[in-house]
Enzyme design. Sequence first.
Site, PDB file in Angstrom:
ATOM      1  N   HIS A 178      80.004  47.530  52.629  1.00 55.25           N
ATOM      2  CA  HIS A 178      80.184  46.203  53.212  1.00 55.25           C
ATOM      3  C   HIS A 178      81.666  45.959  53.489  1.00 55.25           C
ATOM      4  CE1 HIS A 178      76.099  44.810  52.568  1.00 55.25           C
ATOM      5  NE2 HIS A 178      76.148  45.216  51.319  1.00 55.25           N
TER       6      HIS A 178
ATOM      7  N   CYS B   1      74.079  48.892  54.535  1.00 56.35           N
ATOM      8  CA  CYS B   1      73.428  48.767  53.241  1.00 56.35           C
ATOM      9  C   CYS B   1      71.907  48.706  53.386  1.00 56.35           C
ATOM     10  CB  CYS B   1      73.989  47.564  52.478  1.00 56.35           C
ATOM     11  SG  CYS B   1      73.679  47.630  50.696  1.00 56.35           S
TER      12      CYS B   1
END
Length: 484
Positions: A429, A328
Site C-alpha cells: 500500500h 493487496c
Amino acid sequence: MIQGTGSNVGKSTLVAALCRAFLRRGLKVAPFKPQNMSNNAAATADGGEIGRAQAVQARACGLPSSVHMNPVLLKPETDTGAQVIVQGRRAFTLRARDWGSRKGDLLPAVLESFGRIGEGMDLVLVEGAGSPAEINLRAGDIANMGFARAADLPVVLAGDIDRGGVIASLVGTHAVLEPDEKVRIKAFLINKFRGDVSLFSEGARAIAERTGWPCLGILPFLPAALRLPAEDALDLSRPIGEGGERLKIAVPIIARIANFDDLDPLRQEPGVELVLVPPGTPLPGDAGLVILPGSKSTIGDLAFLRAQGWDIDIAAHRRRGGHVLGLCGGYQMLGRSICDPEGIEGPASTVPGLGLLEVDTVLTPDKVTAPVRGRHLASGAAVEGYEIHLGRTDGPDRARPLLDLGSQGASRPDGAASADGRVQGSYVHGLFGSDAFRAAYLAGFGAASALAYEAGIEKALDDLAEAAEAHLDLDAMLAIAQAR
C-alpha cells in the site's frame, strides 16, 4: 479531548491542524484516539496498525506512528461484524450486536496506551469517535465521554456548519448529556464555515447562551484538508482535479474497500482522470488502467465485484489491451484462486479468482503488518509504503515481480505480472505516494507527473495550522488543558 456532534464533522483534520499548530509553538505534542472504526489503516513504526488519521496526526506532531496512538481499531468485515485490533494486533472478530457488551473490557488497555503516549509530552490531543450524543451507546463507552471520564479530560465540542443544523446539533448534544458530562465540556467551536465568518457571530452567541459553553472560534472550510490522506469511505466523493487530455484510471468501489488513500496521489495528479465507479455502474470502456483496490474481505468483495458485472468489464478491458493493477486484496482477486482453509473470512472455502494472473492465494491467520521500502524493478525508482494483509500468494507469475523490497543486498520480490506485463499486482500500500515511482509508472502510459505528493502533505498541515492560529483561540484551549 476534541469531540464532535457527529461523524465526519472534521475531528481528524481538526486534531491534525492543532497538532501542527502547537508543534510550531514549540510544544511536544502527541495524538490519541481511544477507539476508531476504519478499514483505512496504517502500518506503524512499532509493527502494528492504527487508523490512517492517527498516522497523519503523528506526522503533524513530527513523531513516528505508534500502536498506542489508537489502541482499539474496528475494521468492518461485513455489515454486522468487524475485526477488532487491540494495541496494533488482531485480537478477535465480533458481531456488531456483541460489541456493546465487550468494549468496556478494553478500557484498561486504552488507558495503558494513553499513559504511554503521554510520557514526555507537553500536550496530548485526544480525538473522540462519532458523537457523545449517541446515548444509546453510552454503556461501556470508551470512545467519547466514557474515556473522558476515565482519564479525567476536559472536552472541546466541534460542530460542522457545512452540513447544516449546527445550532441544533450543539444545543441538542447539551440537552441529552448527563450533568457531569455537560460540565466536562469547557467550550465549543464551529468547523467548515464557508464565507464571512462574522455572519455567524449571532449563531455562536445563541449556542453559548443555551449551553453555557464559550466559543473558541469559527474555522472556515479549508481546501488544504483535501490534500491529506482520506480515512473515511465518505471521503471517496471528494472532488477530483480537472484538466484536459488525461490518463483515465477506473477504480470499482467494492463493498469493503480498504486503504483507499492509495488513490489520493492519483486523484491529485493533473494528468490523471480518476474515475471512482459506484456499484451498479459499468466500468468505463475507455479507461487505460483499472485498479482493484485493497479489501477487508477479499472473498466477499470478489463476490460483490462479480455481482456488479465488473468481472466481465475487466475481462473486456483486458481483451482490448488495457492494463490492470491489483493492490493487496485486489492483487489476490486477480489470481486463479483464493483458499480460506481456516474460515478466516467466513466458512472455509476455495473460490475461483479472476484468472488474470497465474498465482494462487491461501489466507492464513498470521497478519503481515510492516512499513516497507524498496525499488520498482522496471524503472529502478525508489518506493516506500506498507503491508497490511493476511495470506500468501504464489505461482508462475511471481517470477515477474513488480518490486524488490530487499535490503542490505538481499532480494525480497513482491508482486506478480502477466507475461505481457499488462496485469500486475502488489501487496504494498502507499505505492503512489512515492513521487519517483508514480512518475515512472504514469510515464508508461504516456502521462506526466506534476505532483510532489509528500511535500504537499507537509504544506497542507502547515496551512491547516496557520488557519487554526488565525481563527481559533489556541491560548484558551491550552488554558483548558492546563487546568486539568
